[in-house]
Design a protein around this motif. Structure first.
Motif, PDB file in Angstrom:
ATOM      1  N   GLY A  53      -4.031  -4.357   0.739  1.00 12.42           N
ATOM      2  CA  GLY A  53      -5.121  -4.290   1.718  1.00 12.42           C
ATOM      3  C   GLY A  53      -4.625  -3.746   3.052  1.00 12.42           C
ATOM      4  N   GLN A  54      -3.446  -4.181   3.474  1.00 12.00           N
ATOM      5  CA  GLN A  54      -2.876  -3.681   4.718  1.00 12.00           C
ATOM      6  C   GLN A  54      -2.558  -2.189   4.607  1.00 12.00           C
ATOM      7  OE1 GLN A  54      -2.668  -5.338   7.601  1.00 12.00           O
ATOM      8  NE2 GLN A  54      -3.694  -6.993   6.530  1.00 12.00           N
ATOM      9  N   LEU A  55      -2.080  -1.770   3.446  1.00 11.51           N
ATOM     10  CA  LEU A  55      -1.815  -0.351   3.225  1.00 11.51           C
ATOM     11  C   LEU A  55      -3.111   0.442   3.298  1.00 11.51           C
ATOM     12  CD1 LEU A  55       0.198   1.897   2.502  1.00 11.51           C
ATOM     13  CD2 LEU A  55      -0.170   1.341   0.102  1.00 11.51           C
ATOM     14  N   LYS A 100      -4.951   6.400   9.645  1.00  8.46           N
ATOM     15  CA  LYS A 100      -4.421   7.765   9.560  1.00  8.46           C
ATOM     16  C   LYS A 100      -5.560   8.776   9.494  1.00  8.46           C
ATOM     17  CE  LYS A 100      -1.729  10.852   6.678  1.00  8.46           C
ATOM     18  NZ  LYS A 100      -1.242  11.092   5.342  1.00  8.46           N
ATOM     19  N   LYS A 101      -6.568   8.490   8.688  1.00  8.40           N
ATOM     20  CA  LYS A 101      -7.719   9.396   8.563  1.00  8.40           C
ATOM     21  C   LYS A 101      -8.443   9.535   9.891  1.00  8.40           C
ATOM     22  CE  LYS A 101      -8.413  11.384   4.836  1.00  8.40           C
ATOM     23  NZ  LYS A 101      -7.913  12.691   4.626  1.00  8.40           N
ATOM     24  N   MET A 160       2.133  10.813  13.517  1.00 12.44           N
ATOM     25  CA  MET A 160       3.470  10.871  12.923  1.00 12.44           C
ATOM     26  C   MET A 160       4.005   9.462  12.655  1.00 12.44           C
ATOM     27  SD  MET A 160       5.438  14.135  14.653  1.00 12.44           S
ATOM     28  CE  MET A 160       5.815  13.253  16.129  1.00 12.44           C
ATOM     29  N   GLN A 161       3.808   8.553  13.604  1.00  6.67           N
ATOM     30  CA  GLN A 161       4.254   7.171  13.419  1.00  6.67           C
ATOM     31  C   GLN A 161       3.494   6.510  12.270  1.00  6.67           C
ATOM     32  OE1 GLN A 161       6.784   5.518  14.767  1.00  6.67           O
ATOM     33  NE2 GLN A 161       6.278   3.809  13.432  1.00  6.67           N
ATOM     34  N   CYS A 162       2.217   6.793  12.186  1.00  9.94           N
ATOM     35  CA  CYS A 162       1.392   6.233  11.120  1.00  9.94           C
ATOM     36  C   CYS A 162       1.879   6.718   9.753  1.00  9.94           C
ATOM     37  CB  CYS A 162      -0.062   6.625  11.351  1.00  9.94           C
ATOM     38  SG  CYS A 162      -1.218   5.860  10.217  1.00  9.94           S
ATOM     39  N   GLU A 163       2.189   8.009   9.645  1.00 13.22           N
ATOM     40  CA  GLU A 163       2.680   8.561   8.380  1.00 13.22           C
ATOM     41  C   GLU A 163       4.021   7.944   8.000  1.00 13.22           C
ATOM     42  OE1 GLU A 163       2.618  12.734   9.236  1.00 13.22           O
ATOM     43  OE2 GLU A 163       0.559  12.966   8.525  1.00 13.22           O
ATOM     44  N   ARG A 164       4.898   7.762   8.982  1.00 16.95           N
ATOM     45  CA  ARG A 164       6.198   7.143   8.735  1.00 16.95           C
ATOM     46  C   ARG A 164       6.023   5.709   8.228  1.00 16.95           C
ATOM     47  NH1 ARG A 164       8.545   7.529  13.905  1.00 16.95           N
ATOM     48  NH2 ARG A 164       8.072   9.729  13.806  1.00 16.95           N
ATOM     49  N   THR A 165       5.158   4.977   8.886  1.00 20.13           N
ATOM     50  CA  THR A 165       4.898   3.589   8.493  1.00 20.13           C
ATOM     51  C   THR A 165       4.264   3.531   7.112  1.00 20.13           C
ATOM     52  OG1 THR A 165       4.587   3.021  10.816  1.00 20.13           O
ATOM     53  CG2 THR A 165       3.750   1.460   9.195  1.00 20.13           C
ATOM     54  N   GLN A 166       3.379   4.474   6.843  1.00 23.61           N
ATOM     55  CA  GLN A 166       2.722   4.508   5.537  1.00 23.61           C
ATOM     56  C   GLN A 166       3.734   4.760   4.420  1.00 23.61           C
ATOM     57  OE1 GLN A 166      -0.436   7.351   5.322  1.00 23.61           O
ATOM     58  NE2 GLN A 166      -1.146   6.629   3.352  1.00 23.61           N
ATOM     59  N   ARG A 167       4.688   5.650   4.654  1.00 18.18           N
ATOM     60  CA  ARG A 167       5.733   5.884   3.645  1.00 18.18           C
ATOM     61  C   ARG A 167       6.553   4.617   3.402  1.00 18.18           C
ATOM     62  NH1 ARG A 167       6.241  10.925   6.277  1.00 18.18           N
ATOM     63  NH2 ARG A 167       7.974  10.148   7.505  1.00 18.18           N
TER      64      ARG A 167
END
Length: 83
Positions: free
Chosen positions: A16-18, A25-26, A50-57
């Motif tokens: 859910g957090q993911l 991000k969207k 960029m931070q959001c994408e890093r955290t998502q990975r």
């Protein structure tokens, strides 16, 4: 959630957090294509994206590790049935 003692509910909460992170991000991507925003806002949104994408990975790696950890301890019959 204690380390080494993950339940299915823990994994679902993490999932859910993911999902929330994907929504953020969207929203950042949509904000960046808005022609009305200023250059300094674009810079800030780009850094946040960029931070959001890093955290998502990182979340995805951890999520996969959780799933693998749970599957490893599942009974062999349930794994065969799922396959």
């Amino acid at each position: 959630m204690q380390r080494g003692h993950l339940t299915k509910d823990d994994v679902e909460r993490f999932e859910g957090q993911l999902g929330k992170l994907i929504v953020v991000k969207k929203a950042l991507e949509l904000a960046l294509i808005n022609p009305a925003i200023q250059d300094d806002q674009k810079r800030a949104y780009s850094l946040a994206l960029m931070q959001c994408e890093r955290t998502q990975r990182e979340f995805r790696r951890a999520f996969i590790a959780m799933k693998v950890g749970l599957a490893r301890w599942a009974s062999k019959n349930r794994i065969v049935q799922a396959a």
